[in-house]
Design an enzyme around this catalytic site. Structure first.
Site, mmCIF file in Angstrom:
data_model
loop_
_atom_site.group_PDB
_atom_site.id
_atom_site.type_symbol
_atom_site.label_atom_id
_atom_site.label_comp_id
_atom_site.label_asym_id
_atom_site.label_seq_id
_atom_site.Cartn_x
_atom_site.Cartn_y
_atom_site.Cartn_z
ATOM 1 N N MET A 209 77.859 12.120 36.902
ATOM 2 C CA MET A 209 76.731 11.229 37.226
ATOM 3 C C MET A 209 75.905 10.969 35.978
ATOM 4 O O MET A 209 75.655 11.889 35.202
ATOM 5 C CB MET A 209 75.850 11.875 38.294
ATOM 6 C CG MET A 209 76.592 12.267 39.556
ATOM 7 S SD MET A 209 75.445 12.865 40.799
ATOM 8 C CE MET A 209 76.583 13.346 42.095
ATOM 9 N N HIS B 51 85.336 12.107 39.622
ATOM 10 C CA HIS B 51 84.690 11.024 40.380
ATOM 11 C C HIS B 51 83.527 10.522 39.525
ATOM 12 O O HIS B 51 82.498 11.188 39.415
ATOM 13 C CB HIS B 51 84.201 11.576 41.735
ATOM 14 C CG HIS B 51 83.423 10.601 42.545
ATOM 15 N ND1 HIS B 51 82.662 10.968 43.633
ATOM 16 C CD2 HIS B 51 83.287 9.245 42.443
ATOM 17 C CE1 HIS B 51 82.085 9.893 44.164
ATOM 18 N NE2 HIS B 51 82.438 8.845 43.452
ATOM 19 N N MET C 210 83.454 6.391 50.170
ATOM 20 C CA MET C 210 82.301 7.287 50.263
ATOM 21 C C MET C 210 81.803 7.319 51.706
ATOM 22 O O MET C 210 81.677 6.266 52.344
ATOM 23 C CB MET C 210 81.168 6.818 49.345
ATOM 24 C CG MET C 210 81.442 6.922 47.857
ATOM 25 S SD MET C 210 81.828 8.585 47.282
ATOM 26 C CE MET C 210 80.351 9.512 47.756
ATOM 27 N N GLY D 85 74.903 16.164 46.725
ATOM 28 C CA GLY D 85 75.659 16.932 47.705
ATOM 29 C C GLY D 85 74.762 17.257 48.892
ATOM 30 O O GLY D 85 73.547 17.048 48.848
ATOM 31 N N ASP E 121 84.665 11.241 50.879
ATOM 32 C CA ASP E 121 83.765 12.089 50.094
ATOM 33 C C ASP E 121 82.341 11.930 50.610
ATOM 34 O O ASP E 121 81.790 10.833 50.602
ATOM 35 C CB ASP E 121 83.857 11.674 48.617
ATOM 36 C CG ASP E 121 82.971 12.506 47.703
ATOM 37 O OD1 ASP E 121 82.402 13.521 48.156
ATOM 38 O OD2 ASP E 121 82.858 12.122 46.517
ATOM 39 N N GLY E 122 81.759 13.057 51.039
ATOM 40 C CA GLY E 122 80.363 13.065 51.471
ATOM 41 C C GLY E 122 80.203 13.569 52.891
ATOM 42 O O GLY E 122 80.679 12.936 53.826
ATOM 43 N N GLY E 123 79.570 14.732 53.033
ATOM 44 C CA GLY E 123 79.306 15.268 54.364
ATOM 45 C C GLY E 123 80.538 15.737 55.106
ATOM 46 O O GLY E 123 80.505 15.866 56.328
ATOM 47 N N GLY F 208 81.974 19.572 49.373
ATOM 48 C CA GLY F 208 81.160 20.285 48.394
ATOM 49 C C GLY F 208 80.395 21.420 49.039
ATOM 50 O O GLY F 208 80.805 22.580 48.989
ATOM 51 N N SER F 209 79.284 21.086 49.701
ATOM 52 C CA SER F 209 78.445 22.142 50.274
ATOM 53 C C SER F 209 79.182 22.936 51.339
ATOM 54 O O SER F 209 78.962 24.141 51.474
ATOM 55 C CB SER F 209 77.138 21.554 50.811
ATOM 56 O OG SER F 209 77.388 20.436 51.604
HETATM 57 C C1 DX5 Z 1 78.162 12.856 46.229
HETATM 58 C C2 DX5 Z 1 79.411 13.389 45.575
HETATM 59 C C3 DX5 Z 1 80.165 14.304 46.449
HETATM 60 C C4 DX5 Z 1 79.395 15.541 46.842
HETATM 61 C C5 DX5 Z 1 79.918 15.998 48.145
HETATM 62 O O1 DX5 Z 1 77.687 11.778 45.517
HETATM 63 O O2 DX5 Z 1 80.278 12.336 45.216
HETATM 64 O O3 DX5 Z 1 81.409 14.654 45.869
HETATM 65 O O4 DX5 Z 1 79.519 16.595 45.941
HETATM 66 O O5 DX5 Z 1 79.108 17.024 48.593
HETATM 67 P P1 DX5 Z 1 78.999 17.323 50.135
HETATM 68 O O6 DX5 Z 1 80.368 17.723 50.607
HETATM 69 O O7 DX5 Z 1 78.010 18.428 50.211
HETATM 70 O O8 DX5 Z 1 78.523 16.071 50.816
HETATM 71 ZN ZN ZN Z 2 82.321 12.946 44.655
#
Ligand code: DX5
Ligand code: ZN
Length: 218
Positions: free
Chosen positions: A33, A62, A133, A140, A171-173, A193-194
């Site tokens: 990022m 990513h 997404m 995250g 990707d996401g949640g 992620g989380s």
């Molecule tokens: C968010 C990222 C994801 C993030 C996912 O912008 O691209 O890869 O780490 O995290 P979770 O699984 O916690 O949504």
């Molecule tokens: Zn990502």
């Protein structure tokens, strides 16, 4: 069905050790990022290169950065086996996908939740993976957006119609609560992620996620 844990919620001061905690991962998802394309800042190619040297698990970069055309190929050189750029940040997505492939990486393109898939149907054969997404990129730990499910279904139908092998990543949640919905809609590659790094046993969570996705798809 592949699980690609994101290290965004891992301990950045011990990334090498954090990756060793998830040997069952198919890929390691690295969220780059730049504080412009998204309002958050993580790391760049130097750190990604060090991480690539520290693990045998392939890296899935990513890129949430502006001027993807200029910067994406550097992540293949840094050792990422897959590089995802955002279509919203690419001036010439076809040329960029070809450059990533030519450099030896898998080329992948990401769409934010509000970006439609339809304009890119003819471009899909240029891609090894399509990332849809399921949160607004940047952080995250956000809640999964169910409104993305119809787009996942439409993307799956397009890929099947064209008979191409392009992977479909979400990707996401993504968690044990939401992964089944994604798999039923047609996703085959799951970033988490989380869900992984907040689990007591991150590797057991990776395996549980894969099993849930496989059951839902069957
Ligand atoms: C968010 C990222 C994801 C993030 C996912 O912008 O691209 O890869 O780490 O995290 P979770 O699984 O916690 O949504
Ligand atoms: Zn990502």
């Amino acid at each position: 069905m592949q699980i690609t844990p994101s290290i965004l919620n891992a301990d950045f001061a011990r990334l090498g050790e954090e990756v060793e905690r998830i040997p069952s991962a198919d890929w390691i998802h690295v969220d780059v990022m730049d504080n412009h394309f998204v309002p958050n800042l993580t790391f760049g190619p130097t750190m990604v290169e060090a991480l690539a040297r520290s693990t045998v698990i392939p890296l899935d970069a990513h890129l949430m950065i502006e001027d993807a055309d200029r910067h994406a190929p550097a992540y293949v050189e840094a050792g990422c086996a897959s590089v995802t750029f955002h279509v919203e940040a690419a001036k010439a997505p076809v040329r960029l996908a070809r450059e990533i492939r030519k450099a030896g990486g898998r080329a992948s393109m990401a769409l934010k939740p509000a970006t439609p898939i339809e304009p890119y149907e003819d471009l899909l054969p240029e891609l090894d993976m399509l990332l849809l997404m399921t949160v607004e990129p940047g952080f995250g730990g956000q809640s999964f957006l169910d409104l993305c499910l119809p787009k996942i279904r439409r993307a799956r139908a397009m890929l099947d119609k064209h008979g191409i092998e392009t992977w479909l990543q979400v990707d996401g949640g993504v968690s044990l609560e939401t992964i089944e919905r994604c798999a039923e809609a047609g996703a085959d590659t799951f970033v988490a992620g989380s869900a992984v790094y907040s689990a007591d046993d991150p590797d057991a969570m990776v395996r549980a996620l894969r099993e849930a996705a496989e059951t839902a798809r069957a």
